[in-house]
Scaffold this motif. Structure first.
Motif, PDB file in Angstrom:
ATOM      1  N   SER A  85     -10.475  -3.869   1.862  1.00 33.18           N
ATOM      2  CA  SER A  85      -9.096  -3.650   2.272  1.00 33.18           C
ATOM      3  C   SER A  85      -8.329  -4.962   2.375  1.00 33.18           C
ATOM      4  O   SER A  85      -8.463  -5.683   3.370  1.00 33.18           O
ATOM      5  N   PRO A  86      -7.519  -5.289   1.362  1.00 34.81           N
ATOM      6  CA  PRO A  86      -6.633  -6.452   1.515  1.00 34.81           C
ATOM      7  C   PRO A  86      -5.766  -6.351   2.764  1.00 34.81           C
ATOM      8  O   PRO A  86      -5.464  -7.358   3.400  1.00 34.81           O
ATOM      9  N   TRP A  87      -5.360  -5.125   3.121  1.00 31.99           N
ATOM     10  CA  TRP A  87      -4.533  -4.938   4.309  1.00 31.99           C
ATOM     11  C   TRP A  87      -5.222  -5.501   5.548  1.00 31.99           C
ATOM     12  O   TRP A  87      -4.615  -6.202   6.365  1.00 31.99           O
ATOM     13  N   HIS A  88      -6.515  -5.226   5.709  1.00 35.97           N
ATOM     14  CA  HIS A  88      -7.253  -5.727   6.863  1.00 35.97           C
ATOM     15  C   HIS A  88      -7.686  -7.180   6.682  1.00 35.97           C
ATOM     16  O   HIS A  88      -7.606  -7.971   7.620  1.00 35.97           O
ATOM     17  N   LEU A  89      -8.157  -7.520   5.497  1.00 41.03           N
ATOM     18  CA  LEU A  89      -8.635  -8.883   5.255  1.00 41.03           C
ATOM     19  C   LEU A  89      -7.520  -9.901   5.463  1.00 41.03           C
ATOM     20  O   LEU A  89      -7.745 -10.977   6.020  1.00 41.03           O
ATOM     21  N   HIS A  90      -6.304  -9.571   5.010  1.00 42.46           N
ATOM     22  CA  HIS A  90      -5.184 -10.507   5.130  1.00 42.46           C
ATOM     23  C   HIS A  90      -4.705 -10.656   6.575  1.00 42.46           C
ATOM     24  O   HIS A  90      -3.907 -11.560   6.860  1.00 42.46           O
ATOM     25  N   ARG A  91      -5.174  -9.780   7.463  1.00 46.59           N
ATOM     26  CA  ARG A  91      -4.820  -9.869   8.883  1.00 46.59           C
ATOM     27  C   ARG A  91      -6.074 -10.031   9.750  1.00 46.59           C
ATOM     28  O   ARG A  91      -6.036  -9.769  10.957  1.00 46.59           O
ATOM     29  N   VAL A 132       1.876   0.300  -0.842  1.00 43.83           N
ATOM     30  CA  VAL A 132       2.406   0.203   0.515  1.00 43.83           C
ATOM     31  C   VAL A 132       3.926   0.319   0.459  1.00 43.83           C
ATOM     32  O   VAL A 132       4.612  -0.547  -0.084  1.00 43.83           O
ATOM     33  N   ARG A 133       4.433   1.396   0.997  1.00 46.21           N
ATOM     34  CA  ARG A 133       5.872   1.654   1.029  1.00 46.21           C
ATOM     35  C   ARG A 133       6.314   1.862   2.475  1.00 46.21           C
ATOM     36  O   ARG A 133       5.495   1.911   3.388  1.00 46.21           O
ATOM     37  N   SER A 134       7.609   2.000   2.670  1.00 46.43           N
ATOM     38  CA  SER A 134       8.122   2.306   4.005  1.00 46.43           C
ATOM     39  C   SER A 134       8.229   3.813   4.165  1.00 46.43           C
ATOM     40  O   SER A 134       8.599   4.524   3.226  1.00 46.43           O
ATOM     41  N   LYS A 135       7.907   4.291   5.347  1.00 46.78           N
ATOM     42  CA  LYS A 135       7.907   5.727   5.605  1.00 46.78           C
ATOM     43  C   LYS A 135       9.254   6.365   5.271  1.00 46.78           C
ATOM     44  O   LYS A 135       9.316   7.429   4.648  1.00 46.78           O
ATOM     45  N   ASP A 136      10.335   5.717   5.666  1.00 46.46           N
ATOM     46  CA  ASP A 136      11.674   6.268   5.438  1.00 46.46           C
ATOM     47  C   ASP A 136      12.568   5.308   4.667  1.00 46.46           C
ATOM     48  O   ASP A 136      13.795   5.335   4.804  1.00 46.46           O
ATOM     49  N   GLY A 137      11.965   4.450   3.853  1.00 51.64           N
ATOM     50  CA  GLY A 137      12.749   3.503   3.071  1.00 51.64           C
ATOM     51  C   GLY A 137      13.016   2.212   3.827  1.00 51.64           C
ATOM     52  O   GLY A 137      12.790   2.104   5.037  1.00 51.64           O
ATOM     53  N   VAL A 168      -1.452  -2.930  -2.996  1.00 55.31           N
ATOM     54  CA  VAL A 168      -2.636  -2.048  -3.029  1.00 55.31           C
ATOM     55  C   VAL A 168      -3.438  -2.347  -1.763  1.00 55.31           C
ATOM     56  O   VAL A 168      -4.107  -3.372  -1.675  1.00 55.31           O
ATOM     57  N   PRO A 169      -3.364  -1.460  -0.764  1.00 57.49           N
ATOM     58  CA  PRO A 169      -3.948  -1.792   0.541  1.00 57.49           C
ATOM     59  C   PRO A 169      -5.458  -1.697   0.602  1.00 57.49           C
ATOM     60  O   PRO A 169      -6.085  -2.350   1.423  1.00 57.49           O
ATOM     61  N   MET A 170      -6.052  -0.867  -0.277  1.00 55.96           N
ATOM     62  CA  MET A 170      -7.500  -0.682  -0.233  1.00 55.96           C
ATOM     63  C   MET A 170      -8.064  -0.451  -1.627  1.00 55.96           C
ATOM     64  O   MET A 170      -7.404   0.152  -2.469  1.00 55.96           O
ATOM     65  N   MET A 171      -9.256  -0.961  -1.849  1.00 55.03           N
ATOM     66  CA  MET A 171      -9.989  -0.750  -3.092  1.00 55.03           C
ATOM     67  C   MET A 171     -11.354  -0.173  -2.739  1.00 55.03           C
ATOM     68  O   MET A 171     -11.955  -0.584  -1.746  1.00 55.03           O
ATOM     69  N   VAL A 172     -11.840   0.757  -3.536  1.00 58.12           N
ATOM     70  CA  VAL A 172     -13.103   1.428  -3.214  1.00 58.12           C
ATOM     71  C   VAL A 172     -14.096   1.250  -4.358  1.00 58.12           C
ATOM     72  O   VAL A 172     -13.795   1.544  -5.514  1.00 58.12           O
ATOM     73  N   PHE A 212       2.708   0.444 -16.519  1.00 57.58           N
ATOM     74  CA  PHE A 212       3.900   0.857 -15.804  1.00 57.58           C
ATOM     75  C   PHE A 212       3.600   1.010 -14.318  1.00 57.58           C
ATOM     76  O   PHE A 212       4.378   0.579 -13.469  1.00 57.58           O
ATOM     77  N   LEU A 213       2.450   1.618 -13.988  1.00 57.67           N
ATOM     78  CA  LEU A 213       2.093   1.782 -12.586  1.00 57.67           C
ATOM     79  C   LEU A 213       1.885   0.430 -11.919  1.00 57.67           C
ATOM     80  O   LEU A 213       2.487   0.132 -10.883  1.00 57.67           O
ATOM     81  N   ALA A 214       1.025  -0.411 -12.519  1.00 61.95           N
ATOM     82  CA  ALA A 214       0.688  -1.690 -11.907  1.00 61.95           C
ATOM     83  C   ALA A 214       1.870  -2.654 -11.927  1.00 61.95           C
ATOM     84  O   ALA A 214       2.102  -3.387 -10.967  1.00 61.95           O
ATOM     85  N   GLY A 215       2.611  -2.656 -13.026  1.00 63.67           N
ATOM     86  CA  GLY A 215       3.686  -3.625 -13.158  1.00 63.67           C
ATOM     87  C   GLY A 215       4.983  -3.185 -12.514  1.00 63.67           C
ATOM     88  O   GLY A 215       5.836  -4.021 -12.214  1.00 63.67           O
TER      89      GLY A 215
END
Length: 449
Positions: free
Chosen positions: A352-358, A436-441, A325-329, A262-265
């Protein structure tokens, strides 16, 4: 015009200031220089962390030597109340046994069987949205509803309107709002006997979700015993036996696995689809191209996926810019040496996919939205070496194929019927909660085509 990203922080801040920023928003706490660095070291009084942003190092950790770099318990502490000993948190032989039981349910042939349920959820979403046509809507709420509906239809053959399914959805939304991606355990090594610092509301929501999942799981077990269970993902997983031990999941293990499904999907798919709709509002020419392509949905069967190429490229690009998922540890189990730097045993390895993808040294125009990049040599190379929205190696998300059918299909169905438009003064700011969500939607105007 490029998609928004978090406001870069100063390169140097005090540890306590960094910890405060990190807990509030893991993305904005990261300095701009990390989008170009191959590796960076972070020191705390208790341990060292190393962000690796070089494909060769990531390949070592995720693909070549995954057993030497298990998942870090520091991150799992924040998710333990809900996910227990699910496949997302376990390591070693326990994880390998769980994957041997789960993976067959997500093989290519099985994915074809889930298409009808995905399409039904998409049509239900189109119908729900119709009364809101002409108004401004909050897209994350809409995509969360769609993604949860997909999960319940494919996992338990029940729509989101099912009483128990609706309760799980409502409780999970509350859990997501309360639960940061990290808690104190990410910074301070806590003894095993010390109670974990989860809020009372977090524990309460997690317990209520688990009880609801137990109800669904117990009901399915009864149907399986009677030979009356539908042929869906839950039945497949609950009846699969580990080929090495001959044992399947017991009741508690299955509850933990359903929680991560449920979380992942749901959580990750909702995040990805919401950001994709925002990008479509930013680039209406692409939105119109996808709407035209979606005419092929006149014949709603699995074969239509081969005709949704533009939708797939757009969704892939959205996953690059806004990986759910922006980061994995991971944790180093023995001393290492990366880029002529000593990495001690017990150090935290952040991928960090967030950094790697950019990563500015790898991608052409890394901050630009460009779905055509996947046809270029740079795009093809980076897709192989620097694109990990679903992780990589043995721990690659078992639902990656599922997501790459669900995302383009739902996107096409929505854009075929509606146009999404920007709202002045409503620019979303990406932050990391569980995803990764939006701060205010993400607020967009929806217009019927």
């Amino acid at each position: 015009m490029t998609p928004p990203k978090p406001t870069p922080r100063p390169d140097k801040v005090s540890l306590w200031r960094y910890m405060k920023l990190f807990r509030k928003d893991i993305l904005s706490a990261q300095p701009q220089r990390l989008y170009r660095a191959w590796m960076a070291e972070f020191r705390t009084p208790f341990f060292r962390s190393y962000l690796i942003n070089q494909p060769e190092l990531i390949e070592t950790v995720l693909k070549k030597r995954p057993d030497d770099f298990p998942k870090s318990n520091r991150i799992s502490e924040g998710l333990r109340p809900l996910l227990g000993d699910s496949v997302f948190l376990t390591n070693g032989e326990t994880w390998k046994r769980q994957r041997r039981i789960i993976d067959p349910a997500f093989e290519g042939g099985r994915l074809k069987d889930t298409f009808a349920a995905m399409h039904a959820a998409g049509q239900a979403a189109v119908d729900r949205l119709q009364p809101q046509a002409g108004t401004v809507v909050e897209c994350e709420e809409i995509t969360s509803h769609i993604a949860a509906d997909v999960i319940f239809r494919t996992l338990f053959s029940v729509p989101i309107e099912h009483e128990v399914a609706a309760q799980v959805f409502d409780k999970f939304r509350s859990y997501q709002r309360e639960q940061p991606i990290l808690n104190l355990a990410a910074f301070v090594p806590l003894p095993k006997w010390l109670p974990r610092l989860h809020s009372r509301r977090t524990r309460k929501n997690a317990n209520e979700i688990i009880k609801l999942i137990q109800h669904l799981t117990a009901g399915r077990a009864e149907l399986i015993a009677l030979g009356q269970a539908p042929d869906d993902l839950a039945t497949k997983i609950m009846t699969t036996r580990d080929p090495e031990t001959g044992h399947g999941f017991d009741t508690q293990e299955m509850v933990d696995q359903v929680a991560i499904f449920f979380l992942a999907g749901h959580e990750t798919s909702a995040s990805a689809l919401a950001w994709t709709l925002y990008l479509m509002a930013m680039y209406p020419e692409w939105q119109d191209r996808l709407a035209g392509e979606a005419v092929s949905l006149d014949t709603p069967d699995f074969a239509v996926m081969s005709h949704l190429k533009l939708s797939r490229d757009v969704f892939r690009e959205a996953l690059r810019l806004y990986p759910p998922v922006p980061m994995m540890v991971r944790e180093a189990t023995c001393p290492e040496r990366f880029r002529d730097r000593d990495v001690p045993k017990g150090a935290q390895i952040v991928i960090s996919p967030w950094h790697l993808h950019r990563q500015e040294r790898l991608w052409d125009r890394p901050d630009a939205f460009d779905p055509t990049r996947w046809e270029t040599e740079n795009g093809k190379t980076c897709q192989r070496n620097a694109y990990i929205p679903f992780s990589a190696g043995t721990r690659v998300c078992t639902g990656a194929g599922f997501a790459m059918i669900e995302g383009p299909l739902l996107l096409s169905m929505l854009l075929r019927h509606y146009r999404f438009e920007l709202v002045e003064g409503q620019t979303p700011v990406p932050v990391a909660h569980l995803t990764v969500r939006s701060k205010d939607g993400i607020w967009l105007r929806v217009v019927e085509r």
